[in-house]
Design a protein around this motif. Sequence first.
Motif, PDB file in Angstrom:
ATOM      1  N   GLU A  45       0.806  -1.224   0.000  1.00 41.10           N
ATOM      2  CA  GLU A  45       0.000   0.000   0.000  1.00 41.10           C
ATOM      3  C   GLU A  45       0.840   1.276   0.000  1.00 41.10           C
ATOM      4  N   ASP A  46       2.144   1.153   0.122  1.00 37.05           N
ATOM      5  CA  ASP A  46       3.035   2.311  -0.019  1.00 37.05           C
ATOM      6  C   ASP A  46       3.334   2.612  -1.495  1.00 37.05           C
ATOM      7  N   THR A  47       2.893   1.750  -2.383  1.00 43.63           N
ATOM      8  CA  THR A  47       3.121   1.952  -3.808  1.00 43.63           C
ATOM      9  C   THR A  47       2.446   3.233  -4.279  1.00 43.63           C
ATOM     10  N   ALA A  48       3.228   4.122  -4.879  1.00 40.51           N
ATOM     11  CA  ALA A  48       2.717   5.419  -5.327  1.00 40.51           C
ATOM     12  C   ALA A  48       3.845   6.185  -6.004  1.00 40.51           C
ATOM     13  N   THR A  49       3.468   7.293  -6.620  1.00 36.46           N
ATOM     14  CA  THR A  49       4.461   8.268  -7.046  1.00 36.46           C
ATOM     15  C   THR A  49       4.691   9.217  -5.876  1.00 36.46           C
ATOM     16  N   TYR A  50       5.941   9.381  -5.501  1.00 39.49           N
ATOM     17  CA  TYR A  50       6.301  10.227  -4.363  1.00 39.49           C
ATOM     18  C   TYR A  50       6.847  11.555  -4.876  1.00 39.49           C
ATOM     19  N   TYR A  51       6.335  12.628  -4.294  1.00 41.84           N
ATOM     20  CA  TYR A  51       6.732  13.981  -4.669  1.00 41.84           C
ATOM     21  C   TYR A  51       7.312  14.707  -3.457  1.00 41.84           C
ATOM     22  N   CYS A  52       8.359  15.472  -3.671  1.00 34.74           N
ATOM     23  CA  CYS A  52       8.754  16.408  -2.632  1.00 34.74           C
ATOM     24  C   CYS A  52       8.260  17.793  -3.030  1.00 34.74           C
ATOM     25  N   ALA A  53       8.005  18.601  -2.031  1.00 29.70           N
ATOM     26  CA  ALA A  53       7.446  19.928  -2.253  1.00 29.70           C
ATOM     27  C   ALA A  53       7.961  20.869  -1.170  1.00 29.70           C
ATOM     28  N   ALA A  54       7.997  22.155  -1.503  1.00 24.94           N
ATOM     29  CA  ALA A  54       8.535  23.149  -0.590  1.00 24.94           C
ATOM     30  C   ALA A  54       7.468  24.144  -0.170  1.00 24.94           C
ATOM     31  N   ARG A  55       7.461  24.422   1.109  1.00 23.66           N
ATOM     32  CA  ARG A  55       6.594  25.464   1.679  1.00 23.66           C
ATOM     33  C   ARG A  55       7.504  26.577   2.164  1.00 23.66           C
ATOM     34  N   PRO A  56       7.312  27.816   1.672  1.00 26.17           N
ATOM     35  CA  PRO A  56       8.179  28.926   2.086  1.00 26.17           C
ATOM     36  C   PRO A  56       7.870  29.361   3.506  1.00 26.17           C
ATOM     37  N   SER A  57       8.263  28.533   4.450  1.00 30.34           N
ATOM     38  CA  SER A  57       7.977  28.730   5.862  1.00 30.34           C
ATOM     39  C   SER A  57       9.024  27.973   6.664  1.00 30.34           C
ATOM     40  N   GLN A  58       9.185  28.364   7.919  1.00 30.49           N
ATOM     41  CA  GLN A  58      10.121  27.633   8.771  1.00 30.49           C
ATOM     42  C   GLN A  58       9.567  26.268   9.175  1.00 30.49           C
ATOM     43  N   TYR A  59       8.245  26.184   9.233  1.00 31.46           N
ATOM     44  CA  TYR A  59       7.640  24.993   9.806  1.00 31.46           C
ATOM     45  C   TYR A  59       6.686  24.293   8.842  1.00 31.46           C
ATOM     46  N   CYS A  60       6.465  22.990   9.121  1.00 32.00           N
ATOM     47  CA  CYS A  60       5.585  22.200   8.273  1.00 32.00           C
ATOM     48  C   CYS A  60       4.126  22.468   8.578  1.00 32.00           C
ATOM     49  N   GLY A  61       3.811  22.740   9.845  1.00 30.30           N
ATOM     50  CA  GLY A  61       2.418  22.800  10.254  1.00 30.30           C
ATOM     51  C   GLY A  61       1.781  21.434  10.041  1.00 30.30           C
ATOM     52  N   SER A  62       0.545  21.445   9.646  1.00 32.57           N
ATOM     53  CA  SER A  62      -0.157  20.189   9.362  1.00 32.57           C
ATOM     54  C   SER A  62      -0.041  19.790   7.897  1.00 32.57           C
ATOM     55  N   MET A  63       0.917  20.370   7.214  1.00 27.68           N
ATOM     56  CA  MET A  63       1.170  20.090   5.805  1.00 27.68           C
ATOM     57  C   MET A  63      -0.032  20.391   4.912  1.00 27.68           C
ATOM     58  N   PRO A  64      -0.590  21.584   4.993  1.00 23.83           N
ATOM     59  CA  PRO A  64      -1.671  21.905   4.065  1.00 23.83           C
ATOM     60  C   PRO A  64      -1.132  21.960   2.642  1.00 23.83           C
ATOM     61  N   ILE A  65      -1.689  21.137   1.786  1.00 19.87           N
ATOM     62  CA  ILE A  65      -1.090  20.948   0.464  1.00 19.87           C
ATOM     63  C   ILE A  65      -1.035  22.245  -0.333  1.00 19.87           C
ATOM     64  N   ASP A  66      -2.003  23.142  -0.120  1.00 18.97           N
ATOM     65  CA  ASP A  66      -2.022  24.371  -0.919  1.00 18.97           C
ATOM     66  C   ASP A  66      -0.952  25.367  -0.492  1.00 18.97           C
ATOM     67  N   ARG A  67      -0.265  25.104   0.609  1.00 19.81           N
ATOM     68  CA  ARG A  67       0.807  25.992   1.053  1.00 19.81           C
ATOM     69  C   ARG A  67       2.167  25.580   0.499  1.00 19.81           C
TER      70      ARG A  67
END
Length: 125
Positions: free
Chosen positions: A89-111
């Motif tokens: 179930e880990d099978t997928a395309t994995y993407y890295c992405a950057a949020r221009p912030s010091q912190y991840c927060g709850s990882m809101p995808i639109d940020r």
Amino acid sequence: QLQLVESGGGLVQPGGSLTLSCAASGFTSDYYAIGWFRQAPGKERERVSCVSDSGGSSYYAESVKGRFTVSKDSAKNTVFLQMNSLKPEDTATYYCAARPSQYCGSMPIDRFTSWGQGTQVTVSS
């Protein structure tokens, strides 16, 4: 413009391990939190893990806690995702992405404003 390039995907048997890398260049902000997302065919993109700009804090989805570890090498501008005890179930395309912030927060995808091209991870016997 910030550019992100993932690598390290591949085919692995259940229970195996892989390490993904995300190399960043072209910084336009003082801070970036780097997140990992994944998307399986027919499913929505979901958050997996994230590391803060300092590397001092991280976030993990419940589905990967205890199996995945995120880390960063600031000198090389690279973030890693160590994936152990992989499941089909880990099978997928994995993407890295950057949020221009010091912190991840709850990882809101639109940020997360910059995205890599993705790397395929397939867990199968």
